[in-house]
Write a protein that holds these residues in place. Structure first.
Motif, PDB file in Angstrom:
ATOM      1  N   LEU A 121      34.820 -32.366 -74.264  1.00 38.93           N
ATOM      2  CA  LEU A 121      34.235 -31.804 -74.497  1.00 38.93           C
ATOM      3  C   LEU A 121      33.356 -31.431 -75.718  1.00 38.93           C
ATOM      4  O   LEU A 121      34.595 -30.819 -76.816  1.00 38.93           O
ATOM      5  CB  LEU A 121      34.005 -30.420 -73.381  1.00 38.93           C
ATOM      6  N   ASP A 122      32.755 -31.948 -76.063  1.00 36.40           N
ATOM      7  CA  ASP A 122      31.938 -31.303 -77.494  1.00 36.40           C
ATOM      8  C   ASP A 122      31.463 -29.872 -77.545  1.00 36.40           C
ATOM      9  O   ASP A 122      31.112 -29.989 -75.911  1.00 36.40           O
ATOM     10  CB  ASP A 122      31.435 -32.237 -78.351  1.00 36.40           C
ATOM     11  N   PRO A 123      31.526 -29.269 -78.570  1.00 31.93           N
ATOM     12  CA  PRO A 123      30.432 -27.502 -78.578  1.00 31.93           C
ATOM     13  C   PRO A 123      28.926 -28.149 -77.899  1.00 31.93           C
ATOM     14  O   PRO A 123      28.381 -28.821 -78.549  1.00 31.93           O
ATOM     15  CB  PRO A 123      30.449 -27.634 -79.804  1.00 31.93           C
ATOM     16  N   GLY A 124      28.941 -27.425 -77.011  1.00 32.55           N
ATOM     17  CA  GLY A 124      27.514 -27.712 -76.382  1.00 32.55           C
ATOM     18  C   GLY A 124      27.417 -28.776 -74.279  1.00 32.55           C
ATOM     19  O   GLY A 124      26.594 -28.503 -74.055  1.00 32.55           O
ATOM     20  N   ASP A 125      28.075 -29.571 -74.815  1.00 34.56           N
ATOM     21  CA  ASP A 125      28.528 -30.298 -73.483  1.00 34.56           C
ATOM     22  C   ASP A 125      28.681 -29.632 -72.190  1.00 34.56           C
ATOM     23  O   ASP A 125      30.135 -28.343 -72.629  1.00 34.56           O
ATOM     24  CB  ASP A 125      29.211 -31.231 -73.671  1.00 34.56           C
ATOM     25  N   LEU A 126      28.674 -29.084 -71.403  1.00 36.25           N
ATOM     26  CA  LEU A 126      28.702 -29.156 -69.626  1.00 36.25           C
ATOM     27  C   LEU A 126      29.149 -29.823 -69.077  1.00 36.25           C
ATOM     28  O   LEU A 126      27.755 -31.104 -68.738  1.00 36.25           O
ATOM     29  CB  LEU A 126      27.551 -27.988 -69.122  1.00 36.25           C
ATOM     30  N   LEU A 127      30.465 -29.975 -68.024  1.00 35.31           N
ATOM     31  CA  LEU A 127      31.032 -31.604 -68.029  1.00 35.31           C
ATOM     32  C   LEU A 127      30.671 -30.121 -65.904  1.00 35.31           C
ATOM     33  O   LEU A 127      31.669 -28.715 -66.158  1.00 35.31           O
ATOM     34  CB  LEU A 127      32.219 -31.312 -68.169  1.00 35.31           C
ATOM     35  N   PHE A 128      30.364 -30.652 -65.241  1.00 36.20           N
ATOM     36  CA  PHE A 128      30.224 -30.075 -64.125  1.00 36.20           C
ATOM     37  C   PHE A 128      31.254 -31.269 -62.515  1.00 36.20           C
ATOM     38  O   PHE A 128      31.160 -31.861 -62.801  1.00 36.20           O
ATOM     39  CB  PHE A 128      28.899 -30.294 -63.084  1.00 36.20           C
ATOM     40  N   LEU A 129      32.034 -30.110 -62.102  1.00 37.54           N
ATOM     41  CA  LEU A 129      32.797 -30.203 -60.879  1.00 37.54           C
ATOM     42  C   LEU A 129      33.177 -30.122 -59.614  1.00 37.54           C
ATOM     43  O   LEU A 129      32.092 -29.183 -59.030  1.00 37.54           O
ATOM     44  CB  LEU A 129      34.709 -30.238 -61.352  1.00 37.54           C
ATOM     45  N   ARG A 130      33.169 -30.958 -58.699  1.00 36.82           N
ATOM     46  CA  ARG A 130      33.233 -30.367 -57.204  1.00 36.82           C
ATOM     47  C   ARG A 130      34.766 -29.829 -57.105  1.00 36.82           C
ATOM     48  O   ARG A 130      36.057 -30.543 -56.912  1.00 36.82           O
ATOM     49  CB  ARG A 130      32.825 -31.350 -56.284  1.00 36.82           C
ATOM     50  N   THR A 131      34.614 -28.595 -56.197  1.00 40.11           N
ATOM     51  CA  THR A 131      35.976 -28.033 -56.333  1.00 40.11           C
ATOM     52  C   THR A 131      35.242 -27.317 -54.825  1.00 40.11           C
ATOM     53  O   THR A 131      34.753 -27.401 -54.534  1.00 40.11           O
ATOM     54  CB  THR A 131      35.864 -26.933 -57.095  1.00 40.11           C
ATOM     55  N   ASP A 132      37.034 -27.025 -54.743  1.00 38.36           N
ATOM     56  CA  ASP A 132      37.085 -26.180 -53.410  1.00 38.36           C
ATOM     57  C   ASP A 132      36.176 -25.271 -53.305  1.00 38.36           C
ATOM     58  O   ASP A 132      36.136 -24.498 -52.464  1.00 38.36           O
ATOM     59  CB  ASP A 132      38.838 -25.844 -52.653  1.00 38.36           C
ATOM     60  N   LYS A 133      35.718 -24.191 -54.707  1.00 36.06           N
ATOM     61  CA  LYS A 133      35.138 -22.746 -54.531  1.00 36.06           C
ATOM     62  C   LYS A 133      33.500 -23.925 -55.011  1.00 36.06           C
ATOM     63  O   LYS A 133      32.474 -22.871 -55.065  1.00 36.06           O
ATOM     64  CB  LYS A 133      35.381 -22.595 -55.524  1.00 36.06           C
ATOM     65  N   GLY A 134      33.501 -24.954 -54.514  1.00 34.60           N
ATOM     66  CA  GLY A 134      31.675 -25.365 -55.030  1.00 34.60           C
ATOM     67  C   GLY A 134      31.890 -26.164 -55.947  1.00 34.60           C
ATOM     68  O   GLY A 134      32.403 -26.369 -56.728  1.00 34.60           O
TER      69      GLY A 134
END
Length: 158
Positions: A121-134
């Motif tokens: 991840l670079d500064p400003g990057d957003l990486l989204f994951l699917r977890t057991d918490k949503g």
């Protein structure tokens, strides 16, 4: 099928952002809602509203099984000095190859190192994951000590 639809959302958001479109709509699903609310929480978009194909709702309308096919998420994109805040959007997991990552790998990504053939991840990057918490952003997942399936990455204005 949900990752296929998410790839459409990523390319649509990127194209609208580059074309300087102020407001756009995407299909309403729980996955799309989770990703869009994550973008909103992190300041990459300015507004999210539920609506129909005609436009955002002026009065709240409950989503039911009868009207789910007509519901849309209306997203207001954000711009700074006439430049789009969202610069790029990429799908990390493909429908044919789903990527999952455990907590140590996520920590490495956040620290700026490659992990399991995934770009850091670079500064400003957003990486989204699917977890057991949503649906969580990578930094939130590390705080909650959760791994999960990598979904998509958004690069924002630095």
């Amino acid at each position: 099928m949900s990752l296929h639809n998410l790839s459409y959302v990523c390319s649509h958001m990127k194209n609208c952002s580059m074309a300087r479109v102020p407001i756009t709509s995407i299909q309403y699903t729980k996955l799309h809602l989770g990703v869009v609310l994550g973008l909103y929480r992190h300041g990459a978009i300015s507004h999210v509203q539920l609506g129909s194909r005609k436009g955002p709702d002026s009065e709240p309308v409950q989503v039911t099984s009868e009207n789910i096919s007509t519901r849309r998420l209306w997203v207001t994109l954000k711009y700074y000095n006439a430049e789009p805040v969202l610069k790029n959007a990429l799908l990390e997991s493909k429908p044919s190859k789903k990527k999952t990552m455990k907590l140590p790998g996520l920590k490495r990504l956040i620290e700026g190192y490659w992990a399991e053939n995934t770009k850091p991840l670079d500064p400003g990057d957003l990486l989204f994951l699917r977890t057991d918490k949503g649906i969580l952003e990578a930094r939130e997942a590390v705080e909650l000590q959760r791994g999960g399936q990598l979904l998509c990455r958004f690069t924002s204005l630095r």
